[in-house]
Scaffold this active site. Sequence first.
Site, short mmCIF file in Angstrom:
data_model
loop_
_atom_site.label_atom_id
_atom_site.label_comp_id
_atom_site.label_asym_id
_atom_site.label_seq_id
_atom_site.Cartn_x
_atom_site.Cartn_y
_atom_site.Cartn_z
N CYS A 103 22.74 -6.15 -14.46
CA CYS A 103 23.29 -7.30 -13.75
C CYS A 103 23.30 -7.04 -12.24
O CYS A 103 22.24 -6.91 -11.63
CB CYS A 103 24.67 -7.63 -14.30
N HIS A 197 23.19 -7.17 -20.14
CA HIS A 197 24.20 -6.12 -20.25
C HIS A 197 24.08 -5.33 -21.56
O HIS A 197 24.82 -5.59 -22.51
CB HIS A 197 25.60 -6.73 -20.19
N GLU A 199 25.20 -2.51 -22.11
CA GLU A 199 26.39 -1.66 -22.25
C GLU A 199 27.58 -2.38 -22.88
O GLU A 199 28.55 -1.74 -23.28
CB GLU A 199 26.80 -1.09 -20.89
#
Length: 285
Positions: A103, A197, A199
Amino acid sequence: MRFLILESEPAPARDERRESVGRSSGETYRDMVASLGPGFQIDLMKPVDGKAELPGRGTLEGYDGIFLTGSPLHLYEDNATTRRQVELMRSVFASGTPSFGSCAGLQVATVAAGGSVRPSARGREAAFARRITRTEAGRAHPLLRERPDVFDAPAIHTDEVEALPEGATLLAGNRVTAIQAAEIRFDGGTFWGVQYHPELSLGEVAGAIRRQADDLIEEGFAQRPEDLEAHADLIERLHHAPDRRDIAWRLGLDEQVTEVGHRTRELRNFIELLVKPTRSERGRA
């Protein structure tokens, strides 16, 4: 292996995120990276805090890999905070230490290497980026190894990369965001980054929707607060029961999102296919 997490969320955003999902973006990254390899040593720094001293090139060279988190910062705004972020990223490039960002992390690396960022031309992506499609270069690139040619991923952003720096390689995009994944080589360093994302857990995706509820309703993603909450609740239920095929079907998701091994693929590839080979070249045990 030794890793550094550079958390780019300002303090108020960190506090709001902790209240929502229990962790700041840097803490999410730290916990996820720690889960990928027993014995990893992980440091967390907050370069956006004005009093924090930025690590120098020598310090950065001591790490095997560096991660840049997401953030509400707008990299097209010229202020002390964004300048600190860009200055630090240029030091990361110069150190030669492999780096990865999601991001805003991709956006910071882009600006540091001479590219540009803008508000998202087609509006925000909220919850998931749909039909991310690998480019020809992306199909051969190790960052996206074992990803299918078309896949979905968690995504929450209102800004996007407008133009990659000279010499960068576009690896994936979709209808909403043309630059979803890229490699940037600059000043002796290599950065792999994604606009989405890998993660995030699905629980954190649900939390992000709740934090942005007013904006999402104003932009027409839902008509009423209760509709948005119902959607967030469905995502959170899938977080707790990822094998619920019925919920995944209602959300239009497959294993690329629901299974953590697939969802975190880019993080795993970064460590296995960039960090470890670079570590060997540097002669580290």
